[in-house]
Design a protein around this motif. Sequence first.
Motif, PDB file in Angstrom:
ATOM      1  N   ILE A   1       0.864  -1.170   0.000  1.00  0.00           N
ATOM      2  CA  ILE A   1       0.000   0.000   0.000  1.00  0.00           C
ATOM      3  C   ILE A   1       0.906   1.226   0.000  1.00  0.00           C
ATOM      4  CG2 ILE A   1      -1.766   1.293   1.246  1.00  0.00           C
ATOM      5  CD1 ILE A   1      -2.479  -1.467   2.591  1.00  0.00           C
ATOM      6  N   THR A   2       0.647   2.154  -0.907  1.00  0.00           N
ATOM      7  CA  THR A   2       1.414   3.390  -0.967  1.00  0.00           C
ATOM      8  C   THR A   2       0.498   4.558  -0.660  1.00  0.00           C
ATOM      9  OG1 THR A   2       2.902   2.462  -2.622  1.00  0.00           O
ATOM     10  CG2 THR A   2       2.845   4.861  -2.446  1.00  0.00           C
ATOM     11  N   VAL A   3       0.928   5.417   0.258  1.00  0.00           N
ATOM     12  CA  VAL A   3       0.180   6.618   0.607  1.00  0.00           C
ATOM     13  C   VAL A   3       0.985   7.812   0.115  1.00  0.00           C
ATOM     14  CG1 VAL A   3      -0.809   8.001   2.472  1.00  0.00           C
ATOM     15  CG2 VAL A   3      -0.819   5.501   2.623  1.00  0.00           C
ATOM     16  N   ARG A   4       0.339   8.617  -0.718  1.00  0.00           N
ATOM     17  CA  ARG A   4       1.018   9.786  -1.264  1.00  0.00           C
ATOM     18  C   ARG A   4       0.037  10.955  -1.264  1.00  0.00           C
ATOM     19  NH1 ARG A   4       2.131   8.147  -6.457  1.00  0.00           N
ATOM     20  NH2 ARG A   4       3.722   6.785  -5.613  1.00  0.00           N
ATOM     21  N   GLY A   5       0.517  12.112  -0.799  1.00  0.00           N
ATOM     22  CA  GLY A   5      -0.312  13.306  -0.817  1.00  0.00           C
ATOM     23  C   GLY A   5      -1.575  13.191   0.020  1.00  0.00           C
ATOM     24  N   GLY A   6      -1.506  12.420   1.085  1.00  0.00           N
ATOM     25  CA  GLY A   6      -2.642  12.312   2.003  1.00  0.00           C
ATOM     26  C   GLY A   6      -3.716  11.324   1.591  1.00  0.00           C
ATOM     27  N   ALA A   7      -3.417  10.430   0.621  1.00  0.00           N
ATOM     28  CA  ALA A   7      -4.409   9.446   0.192  1.00  0.00           C
ATOM     29  C   ALA A   7      -3.711   8.167  -0.262  1.00  0.00           C
ATOM     30  CB  ALA A   7      -5.251  10.003  -0.945  1.00  0.00           C
ATOM     31  N   PRO A   8      -4.391   7.013  -0.093  1.00  0.00           N
ATOM     32  CA  PRO A   8      -3.811   5.771  -0.592  1.00  0.00           C
ATOM     33  C   PRO A   8      -3.874   5.759  -2.121  1.00  0.00           C
ATOM     34  CG  PRO A   8      -5.973   5.348   0.381  1.00  0.00           C
ATOM     35  CD  PRO A   8      -5.653   6.797   0.609  1.00  0.00           C
ATOM     36  N   VAL A   9      -2.757   5.470  -2.767  1.00  0.00           N
ATOM     37  CA  VAL A   9      -2.700   5.425  -4.226  1.00  0.00           C
ATOM     38  C   VAL A   9      -3.625   4.307  -4.718  1.00  0.00           C
ATOM     39  CG1 VAL A   9      -1.206   5.001  -6.220  1.00  0.00           C
ATOM     40  CG2 VAL A   9      -0.364   6.355  -4.287  1.00  0.00           C
ATOM     41  N   GLY A  10      -4.549   4.643  -5.606  1.00  0.00           N
ATOM     42  CA  GLY A  10      -5.500   3.659  -6.110  1.00  0.00           C
ATOM     43  C   GLY A  10      -6.712   3.474  -5.225  1.00  0.00           C
ATOM     44  N   GLY A  11      -6.827   4.253  -4.158  1.00  0.00           N
ATOM     45  CA  GLY A  11      -7.971   4.137  -3.253  1.00  0.00           C
ATOM     46  C   GLY A  11      -7.690   3.162  -2.118  1.00  0.00           C
ATOM     47  N   ILE A  12      -8.701   2.956  -1.304  1.00  0.00           N
ATOM     48  CA  ILE A  12      -8.582   2.063  -0.148  1.00  0.00           C
ATOM     49  C   ILE A  12      -8.361   0.632  -0.642  1.00  0.00           C
ATOM     50  CG2 ILE A  12      -9.807   1.077   1.830  1.00  0.00           C
ATOM     51  CD1 ILE A  12     -11.257   3.805   2.077  1.00  0.00           C
TER      52      ILE A  12
END
Length: 82
Positions: A1-12
Amino acid sequence: ITVRGGAPVGGIARASVEQGERVRIVVRADVADHVHLHGYDIMRDVAPGAPAQLVFTATLTGAFEVELEDSGLQIAEVAVSP
């Protein structure tokens, strides 16, 4: 899981596993925070360049949220079925 800019990349991220399975969740983030797996009460530190790794055996059934604790951001859900 990658979190970038305050959101998980690709959604939850959503994962389904069977009770008794060994699970490994790796989280990379561009911020320092704590990754918390609810229900199992596992918490690991994450920071830029220092991914968090949560490894556990899925003993409890149900749906469990994974969040960045300090920001209150849900990044994943793990569903464990019997």
